[in-house]
Design a protein around this motif. Structure first.
Motif, PDB file in Angstrom:
ATOM      1  N   PRO A   1       0.397  -0.935   0.226  1.00  0.00           N
ATOM      2  CA  PRO A   1       0.606  -0.421   0.014  1.00  0.00           C
ATOM      3  C   PRO A   1       0.965   1.509  -0.079  1.00  0.00           C
ATOM      4  O   PRO A   1       0.810   2.326  -0.499  1.00  0.00           O
ATOM      5  N   ILE A   2       2.076   0.935   0.809  1.00  0.00           N
ATOM      6  CA  ILE A   2       3.001   2.799   1.136  1.00  0.00           C
ATOM      7  C   ILE A   2       3.413   2.864  -0.312  1.00  0.00           C
ATOM      8  O   ILE A   2       3.850   3.973  -1.093  1.00  0.00           O
ATOM      9  N   LEU A   3       3.286   1.840  -1.591  1.00  0.00           N
ATOM     10  CA  LEU A   3       3.848   1.568  -2.990  1.00  0.00           C
ATOM     11  C   LEU A   3       2.735   2.463  -4.167  1.00  0.00           C
ATOM     12  O   LEU A   3       2.591   1.872  -4.654  1.00  0.00           O
ATOM     13  N   ASN A   4       2.442   3.746  -3.626  1.00  0.00           N
ATOM     14  CA  ASN A   4       1.509   3.813  -4.273  1.00  0.00           C
ATOM     15  C   ASN A   4       1.675   4.646  -5.026  1.00  0.00           C
ATOM     16  O   ASN A   4       2.661   5.177  -5.371  1.00  0.00           O
ATOM     17  N   PRO A   5       1.340   4.475  -7.019  1.00  0.00           N
ATOM     18  CA  PRO A   5       1.835   4.472  -8.196  1.00  0.00           C
ATOM     19  C   PRO A   5       1.708   6.425  -8.122  1.00  0.00           C
ATOM     20  O   PRO A   5       3.017   7.243  -9.116  1.00  0.00           O
ATOM     21  N   LEU A   6       0.968   7.472  -7.497  1.00  0.00           N
ATOM     22  CA  LEU A   6       1.151   8.698  -7.615  1.00  0.00           C
ATOM     23  C   LEU A   6       1.715   8.996  -7.300  1.00  0.00           C
ATOM     24  O   LEU A   6       3.039   9.710  -7.211  1.00  0.00           O
ATOM     25  N   LEU A   7       2.372   8.621  -5.474  1.00  0.00           N
ATOM     26  CA  LEU A   7       3.152   9.163  -4.916  1.00  0.00           C
ATOM     27  C   LEU A   7       4.525   8.478  -5.169  1.00  0.00           C
ATOM     28  O   LEU A   7       5.963   9.380  -5.384  1.00  0.00           O
ATOM     29  N   LEU A   8       4.687   7.377  -6.302  1.00  0.00           N
ATOM     30  CA  LEU A   8       6.115   7.563  -6.586  1.00  0.00           C
ATOM     31  C   LEU A   8       6.469   8.206  -7.808  1.00  0.00           C
ATOM     32  O   LEU A   8       7.698   8.441  -8.447  1.00  0.00           O
ATOM     33  N   ALA A   9       5.399   7.888  -8.371  1.00  0.00           N
ATOM     34  CA  ALA A   9       5.142   8.746 -10.049  1.00  0.00           C
ATOM     35  C   ALA A   9       6.307   9.966  -9.376  1.00  0.00           C
ATOM     36  O   ALA A   9       7.441  11.075  -9.973  1.00  0.00           O
ATOM     37  N   ILE A  10       6.011  10.884  -8.425  1.00  0.00           N
ATOM     38  CA  ILE A  10       6.110  12.535  -7.974  1.00  0.00           C
ATOM     39  C   ILE A  10       7.425  11.668  -7.707  1.00  0.00           C
ATOM     40  O   ILE A  10       8.304  12.723  -7.942  1.00  0.00           O
ATOM     41  N   ALA A  11       7.886  11.104  -7.356  1.00  0.00           N
ATOM     42  CA  ALA A  11       9.270  11.245  -6.256  1.00  0.00           C
ATOM     43  C   ALA A  11       9.730  11.178  -7.400  1.00  0.00           C
ATOM     44  O   ALA A  11      10.991  11.733  -7.138  1.00  0.00           O
ATOM     45  N   ALA A  12       9.704  10.162  -8.610  1.00  0.00           N
ATOM     46  CA  ALA A  12      10.116  10.356  -9.669  1.00  0.00           C
ATOM     47  C   ALA A  12      10.663  11.241 -10.384  1.00  0.00           C
ATOM     48  O   ALA A  12      11.463  11.421 -11.035  1.00  0.00           O
ATOM     49  N   ILE A  13       9.593  11.867 -10.798  1.00  0.00           N
ATOM     50  CA  ILE A  13       9.627  13.145 -11.667  1.00  0.00           C
ATOM     51  C   ILE A  13      10.548  13.713 -10.487  1.00  0.00           C
ATOM     52  O   ILE A  13      11.311  14.881 -11.593  1.00  0.00           O
ATOM     53  N   ILE A  14      10.320  14.293  -9.335  1.00  0.00           N
ATOM     54  CA  ILE A  14      11.170  14.836  -8.270  1.00  0.00           C
ATOM     55  C   ILE A  14      13.252  15.116  -8.554  1.00  0.00           C
ATOM     56  O   ILE A  14      13.557  15.786  -8.689  1.00  0.00           O
ATOM     57  N   PHE A  15      12.919  13.140  -8.190  1.00  0.00           N
ATOM     58  CA  PHE A  15      14.726  12.547  -8.886  1.00  0.00           C
ATOM     59  C   PHE A  15      14.994  13.437  -9.804  1.00  0.00           C
ATOM     60  O   PHE A  15      16.496  13.847 -10.304  1.00  0.00           O
ATOM     61  N   ILE A  16      13.936  13.618 -10.760  1.00  0.00           N
ATOM     62  CA  ILE A  16      14.408  12.983 -12.886  1.00  0.00           C
ATOM     63  C   ILE A  16      15.086  15.099 -12.832  1.00  0.00           C
ATOM     64  O   ILE A  16      16.150  15.612 -13.012  1.00  0.00           O
ATOM     65  N   LEU A  17      13.570  15.635 -12.293  1.00  0.00           N
ATOM     66  CA  LEU A  17      14.490  17.383 -12.464  1.00  0.00           C
ATOM     67  C   LEU A  17      15.275  17.956 -11.419  1.00  0.00           C
ATOM     68  O   LEU A  17      16.317  19.103 -12.193  1.00  0.00           O
ATOM     69  N   LYS A  18      15.814  17.331 -10.073  1.00  0.00           N
ATOM     70  CA  LYS A  18      16.839  17.791  -9.133  1.00  0.00           C
ATOM     71  C   LYS A  18      18.367  17.441 -10.180  1.00  0.00           C
ATOM     72  O   LYS A  18      19.400  18.035 -10.252  1.00  0.00           O
ATOM     73  N   THR A  19      18.069  15.808 -10.884  1.00  0.00           N
ATOM     74  CA  THR A  19      18.837  14.777 -11.195  1.00  0.00           C
ATOM     75  C   THR A  19      19.304  15.519 -12.647  1.00  0.00           C
ATOM     76  O   THR A  19      21.044  16.612 -12.598  1.00  0.00           O
ATOM     77  N   PHE A  20      18.912  16.090 -13.200  1.00  0.00           N
ATOM     78  CA  PHE A  20      19.243  16.821 -14.607  1.00  0.00           C
ATOM     79  C   PHE A  20      19.400  18.485 -14.664  1.00  0.00           C
ATOM     80  O   PHE A  20      19.560  18.529 -15.216  1.00  0.00           O
ATOM     81  N   ASN A  21      19.047  19.096 -13.191  1.00  0.00           N
ATOM     82  CA  ASN A  21      19.097  20.185 -12.900  1.00  0.00           C
ATOM     83  C   ASN A  21      18.316  21.009 -13.997  1.00  0.00           C
ATOM     84  O   ASN A  21      18.303  22.322 -15.047  1.00  0.00           O
ATOM     85  N   ILE A  22      16.879  20.791 -14.289  1.00  0.00           N
ATOM     86  CA  ILE A  22      15.554  21.037 -14.775  1.00  0.00           C
ATOM     87  C   ILE A  22      14.677  22.079 -13.993  1.00  0.00           C
ATOM     88  O   ILE A  22      14.452  21.459 -12.534  1.00  0.00           O
ATOM     89  N   ASP A  23      14.365  22.999 -14.688  1.00  0.00           N
ATOM     90  CA  ASP A  23      13.732  23.684 -13.273  1.00  0.00           C
ATOM     91  C   ASP A  23      12.121  23.851 -13.419  1.00  0.00           C
ATOM     92  O   ASP A  23      11.660  22.984 -14.449  1.00  0.00           O
TER      93      ASP A  23
END
Length: 229
Positions: A32-54
Motif C-alpha cells: 500500500p505504501i508504494l502508491n503509483p502517484l507517490l512513486l511517480a511524484i518522487a521519480a519526477i522530482i528525482f529527474i528534475l533535480k538530477t538533470f537540473n531542470i527547473d
C-alpha cells in the motif's frame, strides 16, 4: 537536448512514463505504501533535480495534465449514477456524515494549528487538505495562501488515506459499505475513492459523492475560517 526539454511534450511524456512504471511496480509488489502517484511524484522530482531542470520547464507540459484534473473529478459522477438508488434512500445519512467529517477536519486543523503555534500560512494551507486538487487550489486562492503547499498536503492526506484507510476501518469495526465510502471520500478525496472502488461498487459511489459534498461544504466554510484565523 534543450529543444526536447523546452517543450510541453517533455512534461507530459515523463509524467505518463513515470506513472505507468510506478503503477507496474505497485501492482508487482502489492504494498500500500508504494502508491503509483507517490512513486511517480518522487521519480519526477528525482529527474528534475538530477538533470537540473527547473519546475517552469516541466510545467510547460505538466500544466496540460493539471487541466484535466477537473474533468476527471467530474467523471466520478459515473459510479454515483450507477448507485443512485442507494444514495436516494440514504441521502440524509450521507450528507450528515460528510458534514461531520468536513467540520472535524477543518476545525481540528485550526485548533491544532493554534495549539502548536503554527504559522498562519501553514494553517490556511492545511485547511483544504481533504478536498480534491482542483477544489483545493480554489480554496487556497480564496484563503490567500500558497496553492502549491495546499496541493502538497492534499497529496499527503490522500496517500495516507489510501495506505491506512482500510486498516482504520477494520480497526474500528466499520463494516457498513456506505459508511466506508463516506469515510474514505471525505478524508482522502480521489485517492480515498480509488481505495473505496477497490472495496466495492457501493463504497466507490459513496466516496465519489463525498468528494463533491466535502468540497462544497469546505468552500462554504471559508469565510468562517478566515474570521477564526
Amino acid at each position: 537536448m534543450d529543444w526536447a526539454i523546452d517543450t510541453p511534450l517533455f512534461g507530459v511524456t515523463i509524467s505518463i512514463i513515470t506513472y505507468f512504471l510506478a503503477r507496474f511496480i505497485s501492482q508487482r509488489l502489492r504494498m500500500p505504501i508504494l502508491n503509483p502517484l507517490l512513486l511517480a511524484i518522487a521519480a519526477i522530482i528525482f529527474i528534475l533535480k538530477t538533470f537540473n531542470i527547473d519546475l517552469e520547464t516541466y510545467n510547460l507540459g505538466g500544466n496540460i495534465i493539471t487541466f484535466f484534473l477537473a474533468p476527471a473529478t467530474i467523471a466520478l459522477a459515473v459510479p454515483l449514477y450507477k448507485q443512485w438508488d442507494v444514495f436516494k434512500n440514504n441521502y440524509l445519512i450521507i450528507i450528515s456524515g460528510v458534514l461531520v467529517g468536513v467540520l472535524t477536519g477543518v476545525f481540528s486543523t485550526i485548533i491544532m494549528g493554534k495549539l502548536f503555534n503554527f504559522d498562519k500560512l501553514l494553517i490556511t494551507s492545511l485547511i483544504p487538505k481533504n478536498t480534491t486538487t482542483p477544489i483545493a487550489i480554489e480554496i487556497a486562492n480564496m484563503l490567500g495562501t500558497n496553492a502549491s503547499l495546499a496541493v502538497t498536503f492534499v497529496i499527503l492526506s490522500g496517500t495516507l488515506g489510501y495506505v491506512i484507510g482500510e486498516y482504520v476501518l477494520k480497526t474500528f469495526n466499520i463494516n457498513n459499505n456506505i459508511a466506508k465510502g463516506i469515510a474514505l471520500g471525505t478524508a482522502s478525496h480521489v485517492m480515498g475513492t480509488t481505495k473505496a472502488m477497490e472495496l466495492g461498487d457501493i463504497e466507490g459511489a459513496m466516496s465519489s459523492i463525498a468528494i463533491t459534498l466535502a468540497g462544497i461544504i469546505t468552500i462554504i466554510l471559508v469565510p468562517f475560517v478566515l474570521k477564526l484565523i
